[in-house]
Design an enzyme around this catalytic site. Structure first.
Site, short mmCIF file in Angstrom:
data_model
loop_
_atom_site.label_atom_id
_atom_site.label_comp_id
_atom_site.label_asym_id
_atom_site.label_seq_id
_atom_site.Cartn_x
_atom_site.Cartn_y
_atom_site.Cartn_z
N LEU A 1 0.82 -1.14 -0.24
CA LEU A 1 0.04 0.17 -0.13
C LEU A 1 1.49 1.11 0.15
CD1 LEU A 1 -2.71 -0.85 2.97
CD2 LEU A 1 -2.99 -1.15 -0.05
N ASP A 2 0.21 2.77 -1.03
CA ASP A 2 1.09 3.96 -0.74
C ASP A 2 1.51 3.88 1.01
OD1 ASP A 2 1.37 3.69 -3.34
OD2 ASP A 2 -0.76 4.87 -3.77
N GLN A 3 2.38 4.67 0.88
CA GLN A 3 3.43 4.84 2.16
C GLN A 3 1.49 5.64 2.99
OE1 GLN A 3 6.29 7.43 3.01
NE2 GLN A 3 6.00 7.80 5.17
N THR B 1 -1.79 5.61 2.37
CA THR B 1 -2.59 4.81 2.30
C THR B 1 -3.10 3.91 3.59
OG1 THR B 1 -3.12 5.14 -0.01
CG2 THR B 1 -4.65 3.02 1.05
#
Length: 649
Positions: free
Chosen positions: A494-496, A498
């Site tokens: 997951l994106d940082q 998110t």
């Protein structure tokens, strides 16, 4: 020039009293005493920085170039608190700007040389730009592609002719004999030779046309390399002169030049970063530093992997080597053998620079009850740390026997602590500084002997990054926490920014099987987001080709020529004022897929709230995107798992 600012210029002053939890430490060892010195980045300093971001967002001049900005919360001799702010390098070509701390002394001494060198560097830059825009480059590309198409068409035609000749050879060998057969075969061989000659002629023509252009482009590239080398030499010469003149002062009153502090040489820009400028100014004006925060603003940085609005620690190459000297004169954060009391309203958490809210979903427990995490990982290195850790845990569990040992990680499974913290505190703040402990508490959604799923908080990386200040992640924390942690492998990311469900495998076979499900699009994923505007369509699908420009990482964009296909279904859940709450169901898993599908005009045309990378200007505490659900087939149990997490916003 006014440099000290009131807290009310940036935040509601009530916040200063309410919250001072720490998320990062600026630290270094005093060159004289060897004491470890620390300065925190607190939630209060981050709030001040967010206030500064709001000011920057309202003025276009701060968006023209990407750079680091910083604030330093200081205490005056009379006990009042004020704020200093700084920018790295130059701001729109100026080193001195009203309201910002001035550069470190010494720049004036080399002002003439700096001006002359900067003019040379600018001339080199313009020449490089001109050479890169050489018209012959485009001409070469067009001609090269044209010849390649001709060669491909010729190859296709020759291949077909060869197939025809092979069939004809079989036919005449069955029908002709003697001299007639010989003549027919020679005709076929001649046709083959002529086609070979035709191909060689086209290749010679290609070389005759393209070779002069290739030579010109090669000479141009050689000139560009020469200019870049000259630029590097000029920069190094100027930097050496500036570093010999730059003089830093610490809180013990000691001054040294950058050249003395870093005799082995230092990267370009050392001394022009925010942290040294802020700390030097505070030290020379009798100001006590309380907390500091640095963040990136403006265009994203490809080279430094920086995102606007994100907080960053001291850079490893420029600032970190100076921290020990700059902080010298401050009281050591925790002298050896100093004893600390465990007050009920401010309990130190055994984790270096980490604040953890005591949520009832963390590692089990009953809903609605605050409790300390059941699983705690400790890393003890000497007897005083063991004694301190024992005292800390026995504060919660008086009858607990702790088999603490010297060295290594120890894991303890503890019963839930009901009733929460005395005094109603919902957060345990990290305040240990000298000791190196590890306490990891991540909300576990599902766990068995093959896999583990956690509820990743926003702002935490899924896996460690490349640089020193980006090592804290879900994977690294779990590797410290769990007995089998070193075998963990992240199945996806997951994106940082998110939050939400993150799946990790405990062995390679499980990782391979789960990864295959993701690749075959057999995993059902549901995200929930708040968009920073009103969506008119209730539900639909977004299908756009996405491409990550290597010159502008990590930014993704729609590119119909180079992009990879991506598909997302969305549905509006609710409308909340000017915002829209939506549910995203991605059928592909491209980088930043949901963020681009939301922000791009060919998608929804409305950014996710808090998505500064893709143009959201609203100042919020986080990106409002959460991985809410994950459904997949358990590779060993042969049953479908449907994991869900509670929305944090």
């Amino acid at each position: 020039m006014v440099v000290l600012h009131a807290l009310s210029d940036f935040i509601d002053c009530d916040f200063a009293i309410a919250d001072s939890s720490c998320s990062y430490w600026y630290e270094g060892r005093c060159p004289q005493s060897g004491d470890r010195l620390k300065l925190p980045r607190t939630s209060m300093s981050e709030a001040i920085a967010h206030g500064l971001m709001q000011h920057l967002a309202n003025n276009d001049c701060y968006s023209r170039e990407g750079k680091m900005y910083g604030i330093l919360l200081v205490e005056l001799p009379n006990g009042e608190q004020r704020i200093l702010k700084a920018f790295s390098g130059l701001l729109n070509g100026c080193s001195v700007v009203e309201g910002w701390v001035p550069p470190i002394p010494g720049r004036d001494e080399v002002a003439f040389e700096e001006s002359r060198t900067l003019a040379q560097l600018d001339a080199i830059k313009q020449e490089i730009i001109s050479l890169k825009q050489l018209t012959e480059r485009q001409q070469y590309e067009i001609l090269f592609n044209d010849f390649e198409q001709q060669l491909q068409a010729m190859s296709d035609r020759h291949r077909y002719c060869k197939h025809q000749r092979q069939e004809k050879r079989q036919q005449i060998c069955n029908t002709l004999t003697a001299e007639a057969l010989t003549i027919a075969l020679e005709q076929l061989d001649e046709e083959s030779r002529q086609q070979g000659i035709e191909r060689r002629q086209l290749k010679r023509q290609q070389n005759a046309v393209l070779q002069p252009l290739q030579q010109l482009i090669a000479a141009t590239d050689a000139r560009i390399s020469e200019l870049k080398q000259r630029r590097k030499e000029l920069s190094r010469q100027l930097q050496a002169q500036m570093h010999a003149s730059y003089s830093l002062t610490n809180f013990s009153g000691r001054s040294q030049s950058l050249q003395e502090l870093m005799p082995g040489g230092s990267p370009t820009g050392t001394g022009d970063c925010c942290a040294p400028k802020l700390l030097h100014y505070a030290a020379t004006h009798n100001l006590k530093p309380l907390a500091m925060a640095e963040f990136w603003w403006g265009a994203s940085s490809v080279a430094q992997d920086k995102i606007p609005g994100e907080f960053y620690g001291a850079c490893a190459e420029r600032c970190q080597p100076l921290m020990g000297f700059l902080l010298s004169g401050l009281k050591p954060s925790l002298p050896a053998r100093e004893k600390r009391s465990l007050s009920s309203d401010r309990l130190p958490c055994i984790h270096k620079s980490f604040s953890h809210p005591l949520t009832p979903r963390c590692l089990g427990g009953e809903p609605g009850t605050g409790y300390f995490p059941q699983r705690i990982g400790l890393q003890c290195t000497h007897k005083s740390e063991i004694a301190y850790s024992s005292g800390f845990l026995r504060h919660f569990y008086p009858t607990l026997t702790l088999p603490l040992q010297r060295g290594g990680n120890r894991i303890f499974n503890l019963p839930p602590l009901q009733g929460g913290i005395k005094g109603g505190k919902s957060e345990v703040c990290a305040s240990l500084s000298r000791y190196v402990y590890t306490e990891v508490t991540l909300p576990i959604i599902y766990e068995d002997e093959w896999l583990i799923a956690v509820n990743k908080p926003a702002g935490l990386l899924s896996v460690p990054g490349r640089y020193r200040d980006r090592q804290d992640s879900v994977l690294s924390r779990l590797r410290h926490l769990l007995p089998d942690g070193m075998a963990l492998i992240s199945v996806h990311r997951l994106d940082q920014e998110t939050s939400g469900i993150l799946l990790l495998a405990r062995d390679r076979q499980t990782h391979r099987q789960l990864s295959q499900q993701f690749q075959l699009r057999q995993v059902h994923k549901v995200y929930e987001a708040i968009l920073s505007g009103a969506v008119t369509v209730e539900q639909s699908k977004i299908e756009l080709p996405l491409w990550g420009d290597p010159e502008n990482r990590p930014y993704q964009k729609v590119d119909w020529q180079h992009g990879k296909p991506s598909l997302t279904h969305f549905q509006v859940i609710a409308r909340e004022g000017n915002y829209t709450r939506v549910e995203f169901t991605p059928l592909t898993g491209r980088t930043h897929q949901l963020r681009v599908h939301a922000a791009d005009a060919q998608g929804l045309g409305i950014t996710i709230l808090g998505d500064r990378l893709y143009g959201c200007c609203a100042v919020t505490s986080r990106l409002h995107l959460h991985a809410r659900e994950l459904r997949f087939k358990h590779p060993q149990l042969e049953k479908t798992l449907h994991l869900q997490s509670i929305m944090p916003f």
